[in-house]
Design an enzyme around this catalytic site. Structure first.
Site, PDB file in Angstrom:
ATOM      1  N   GLY A 155       0.860  -1.187   0.000  1.00 42.64           N
ATOM      2  CA  GLY A 155       0.000   0.000   0.000  1.00 42.64           C
ATOM      3  C   GLY A 155       0.899   1.240   0.000  1.00 42.64           C
ATOM      4  O   GLY A 155       2.082   1.162  -0.344  1.00 42.64           O
ATOM      5  N   ARG A 156       0.338   2.360   0.435  1.00 48.14           N
ATOM      6  CA  ARG A 156       1.105   3.615   0.373  1.00 48.14           C
ATOM      7  C   ARG A 156       2.394   3.544   1.190  1.00 48.14           C
ATOM      8  O   ARG A 156       3.451   3.998   0.758  1.00 48.14           O
ATOM      9  CB  ARG A 156       0.245   4.774   0.879  1.00 48.14           C
ATOM     10  CG  ARG A 156      -0.790   5.280  -0.109  1.00 48.14           C
ATOM     11  CD  ARG A 156      -1.550   6.430   0.533  1.00 48.14           C
ATOM     12  NE  ARG A 156      -1.927   6.012   1.877  1.00 48.14           N
ATOM     13  CZ  ARG A 156      -3.078   5.414   2.162  1.00 48.14           C
ATOM     14  NH1 ARG A 156      -3.962   5.218   1.219  1.00 48.14           N
ATOM     15  NH2 ARG A 156      -3.345   5.025   3.391  1.00 48.14           N
ATOM     16  N   ILE A 157       2.316   2.966   2.402  1.00 51.29           N
ATOM     17  CA  ILE A 157       3.528   2.949   3.244  1.00 51.29           C
ATOM     18  C   ILE A 157       4.537   1.946   2.676  1.00 51.29           C
ATOM     19  O   ILE A 157       5.744   2.215   2.627  1.00 51.29           O
ATOM     20  CB  ILE A 157       3.170   2.633   4.714  1.00 51.29           C
ATOM     21  CG1 ILE A 157       2.223   3.703   5.260  1.00 51.29           C
ATOM     22  CG2 ILE A 157       4.434   2.547   5.569  1.00 51.29           C
ATOM     23  CD1 ILE A 157       1.666   3.430   6.654  1.00 51.29           C
ATOM     24  N   ARG A 177      -1.933  -8.826  -1.612  1.00 51.67           N
ATOM     25  CA  ARG A 177      -3.099  -9.573  -2.104  1.00 51.67           C
ATOM     26  C   ARG A 177      -3.329  -9.278  -3.572  1.00 51.67           C
ATOM     27  O   ARG A 177      -3.561 -10.143  -4.377  1.00 51.67           O
ATOM     28  CB  ARG A 177      -4.341  -9.146  -1.309  1.00 51.67           C
ATOM     29  CG  ARG A 177      -4.666 -10.105  -0.196  1.00 51.67           C
ATOM     30  CD  ARG A 177      -5.921  -9.703   0.472  1.00 51.67           C
ATOM     31  NE  ARG A 177      -5.967  -8.238   0.627  1.00 51.67           N
ATOM     32  CZ  ARG A 177      -6.964  -7.572   1.185  1.00 51.67           C
ATOM     33  NH1 ARG A 177      -7.996  -8.224   1.635  1.00 51.67           N
ATOM     34  NH2 ARG A 177      -6.950  -6.271   1.312  1.00 51.67           N
ATOM     35  N   ARG A 238       1.264  -3.514  12.920  1.00 55.20           N
ATOM     36  CA  ARG A 238       0.386  -3.719  14.073  1.00 55.20           C
ATOM     37  C   ARG A 238       0.798  -4.989  14.810  1.00 55.20           C
ATOM     38  O   ARG A 238       1.144  -5.984  14.170  1.00 55.20           O
ATOM     39  CB  ARG A 238      -1.065  -3.935  13.629  1.00 55.20           C
ATOM     40  CG  ARG A 238      -1.886  -2.690  13.447  1.00 55.20           C
ATOM     41  CD  ARG A 238      -2.220  -1.987  14.778  1.00 55.20           C
ATOM     42  NE  ARG A 238      -3.046  -0.817  14.543  1.00 55.20           N
ATOM     43  CZ  ARG A 238      -2.584   0.382  14.170  1.00 55.20           C
ATOM     44  NH1 ARG A 238      -1.300   0.585  14.008  1.00 55.20           N
ATOM     45  NH2 ARG A 238      -3.406   1.402  13.987  1.00 55.20           N
ATOM     46  N   GLU A 267       0.237  -4.615  23.402  1.00 60.12           N
ATOM     47  CA  GLU A 267       0.986  -3.433  23.836  1.00 60.12           C
ATOM     48  C   GLU A 267       0.105  -2.529  24.690  1.00 60.12           C
ATOM     49  O   GLU A 267      -1.105  -2.495  24.467  1.00 60.12           O
ATOM     50  CB  GLU A 267       1.551  -2.681  22.617  1.00 60.12           C
ATOM     51  CG  GLU A 267       0.505  -2.179  21.634  1.00 60.12           C
ATOM     52  CD  GLU A 267       1.133  -1.556  20.393  1.00 60.12           C
ATOM     53  OE1 GLU A 267       1.963  -2.209  19.731  1.00 60.12           O
ATOM     54  OE2 GLU A 267       0.773  -0.397  20.099  1.00 60.12           O
ATOM     55  N   HIS A 285       5.818   1.890  19.529  1.00 65.92           N
ATOM     56  CA  HIS A 285       4.772   2.311  18.584  1.00 65.92           C
ATOM     57  C   HIS A 285       4.903   3.807  18.234  1.00 65.92           C
ATOM     58  O   HIS A 285       3.987   4.594  18.455  1.00 65.92           O
ATOM     59  CB  HIS A 285       3.375   2.012  19.141  1.00 65.92           C
ATOM     60  CG  HIS A 285       2.342   1.874  18.060  1.00 65.92           C
ATOM     61  ND1 HIS A 285       1.270   1.035  18.127  1.00 65.92           N
ATOM     62  CD2 HIS A 285       2.217   2.502  16.845  1.00 65.92           C
ATOM     63  CE1 HIS A 285       0.536   1.136  17.034  1.00 65.92           C
ATOM     64  NE2 HIS A 285       1.093   2.026  16.228  1.00 65.92           N
ATOM     65  N   ILE A 286       6.063   4.137  17.654  1.00 66.84           N
ATOM     66  CA  ILE A 286       6.331   5.549  17.313  1.00 66.84           C
ATOM     67  C   ILE A 286       6.429   5.759  15.805  1.00 66.84           C
ATOM     68  O   ILE A 286       6.971   6.766  15.354  1.00 66.84           O
ATOM     69  CB  ILE A 286       7.638   6.050  17.983  1.00 66.84           C
ATOM     70  CG1 ILE A 286       8.832   5.143  17.619  1.00 66.84           C
ATOM     71  CG2 ILE A 286       7.475   6.173  19.478  1.00 66.84           C
ATOM     72  CD1 ILE A 286      10.185   5.765  17.877  1.00 66.84           C
ATOM     73  N   GLY A 287       5.913   4.807  15.022  1.00 71.15           N
ATOM     74  CA  GLY A 287       6.068   4.884  13.561  1.00 71.15           C
ATOM     75  C   GLY A 287       5.728   6.245  12.979  1.00 71.15           C
ATOM     76  O   GLY A 287       6.467   6.776  12.150  1.00 71.15           O
TER      77      GLY A 287
HETATM   78  C1  DGY Z   1      -1.618   4.329  12.599  1.00 73.04           C
HETATM   79  O1  DGY Z   1      -1.898   5.423  12.112  1.00 73.04           O
HETATM   80  O2  DGY Z   1      -2.295   3.332  12.393  1.00 73.04           O
HETATM   81  C2  DGY Z   1      -0.412   4.289  13.456  1.00 73.04           C
HETATM   82  O3  DGY Z   1      -0.152   3.044  13.953  1.00 73.04           O
HETATM   83  C3  DGY Z   1      -0.559   5.317  14.563  1.00 73.04           C
HETATM   84  O4  DGY Z   1       0.686   5.686  14.963  1.00 73.04           O
END
Ligand code: DGY
Length: 326
Positions: A155-157, A177, A238, A267, A285-287
């Site tokens: 996807g985008r990320i 997919r 996640r 978490e 969880h600092i993405g």
């Molecule tokens: C999201 O946007 O789903 C990220 O996990 C939040 O930081």
């Protein structure tokens, strides 16, 4: 009369100022997380909710909130929300796609580089005062450049992660997919492969799929056995996509080399066995956590909420089949 909205977690002042132009706002700037009962009590008389991935919005909560018309998640992922239950009640659900792609891709790369070059291990060694001098065979890592990167989820990320790989002359393979267009594959220099091929060929595997019942424990004991013993796994998407107990076993017994993790099952109460392992880099969880990105996420959520409560279609409506809020 302005619609009433509840903001469950601390946000930026400009987010609240924007919301206050159109809504009566109950904000939680003290940032003390609400219990489910406290949330239901607060939300009972509200038209809108701006919430975070730490808030669970399920059928039981919705049943206690007869006025609720819109839920704006300050996240791109929305596995904390029961979307079908919201749709059934005519509640619009929104998320914050796009604004966090680059920051999240940067963090996945940070974890990949830090894990490959053992940055957290060596930093703690220096801090403990244990460094006595340079040695040829000291703290050997592995190269990221020219290695094979496997991206699960294009996807985008995933695409932003792939773009960054060009500067490192990596070979990029991906599994999704749905295969992306040949034009996009050419632009990203990425080749679609089966999941098994990806597991077997990758030096680095980055997971970037949303969490859902279908992706629960997508990576577990069987998948670790298919990876190279030198493979490094990065989970920046996640908790729950990886079976953490199986990962801990794989890291302990050398089934794979190392892992870099931004997310965990249960978490923030992550499995304590992670803390005993040297071959794992852990971040909380600092993405998406840069100032600019978190500001943009909060403002995007606020704009979605105001649109939903003022009779417009919010820009990031997740449940497109829902009827418009009155
Ligand atoms: C999201 O946007 O789903 C990220 O996990 C939040 O930081």
């Amino acid at each position: 009369m302005k619609p009433k909205v509840l903001v469950t977690r601390e946000v930026f002042d400009d987010t609240l100022e924007f919301l206050a132009q159109s809504c009566e706002v109950d904000a939680n700037q003290a940032d003390l997380a609400y219990t489910p009962d406290a949330l239901a009590a607060k939300l009972g008389a509200c038209d809108g909710l701006m919430c975070a991935l730490t808030d669970r919005v399920d059928a039981a909560l919705i049943a206690r909130c007869p006025q609720l018309k819109a839920v704006a998640n300050i996240a791109v992922g929305y596995n904390n929300l029961d979307v079908p239950a919201c749709s059934a009640r005519g509640i619009m659900v929104t998320n914050t796609p796009g604004v966090l792609d680059d920051s999240t891709a940067d963090l996945a790369w940070t974890l990949m580089l830090a894990t490959a070059r053992r940055v957290t291990e060596v930093e703690s060694y220096i801090r403990k005062g244990e460094w006595t001098g340079w040695k040829l065979k000291q703290w050997l890592g592995i190269d990221v450049h020219h290695a094979t990167l496997g991206i699960v989820g294009m996807g985008r990320i995933g695409q932003a992660i792939a773009k960054r790989a060009m500067g490192f002359d990596m070979k990029v393979i991906y599994h999704n997919r749905k295969r992306v267009s040949p034009e996009l594959e050419a632009r990203l220099n990425a080749r679609h492969v089966t999941m098994d091929e990806l597991l077997a060929q990758s030096d680095f595997i980055i997971l970037q799929v949303p969490y859902s019942p279908e992706t629960h424990h997508l990576i577990g004991e069987a998948q670790f056995k298919k990876m190279k013993s030198t493979a490094i796994l990065i989970n920046s998407t996640r908790g729950g996509v990886v079976d953490d107990a199986a990962l801990i076993a794989a890291l302990k017994n050398g089934t794979i080399r190392a892992a870099g993790l931004d997310v965990f099952e249960n978490e923030p109460r992550l499995n304590p066995a992670f803390l005993e392992l040297r071959n794992v880099v852990l971040v909380p969880h600092i993405g998406s956590s840069t100032e600019a990105t978190r500001r943009a996420m909060a403002m995007t959520a606020a704009q979605n909420l105001v649109a939903a409560l003022t009779g417009k279609t919010p820009p990031n409506l997740v449940n497109r089949d829902v009827r418009a809020a009155k």
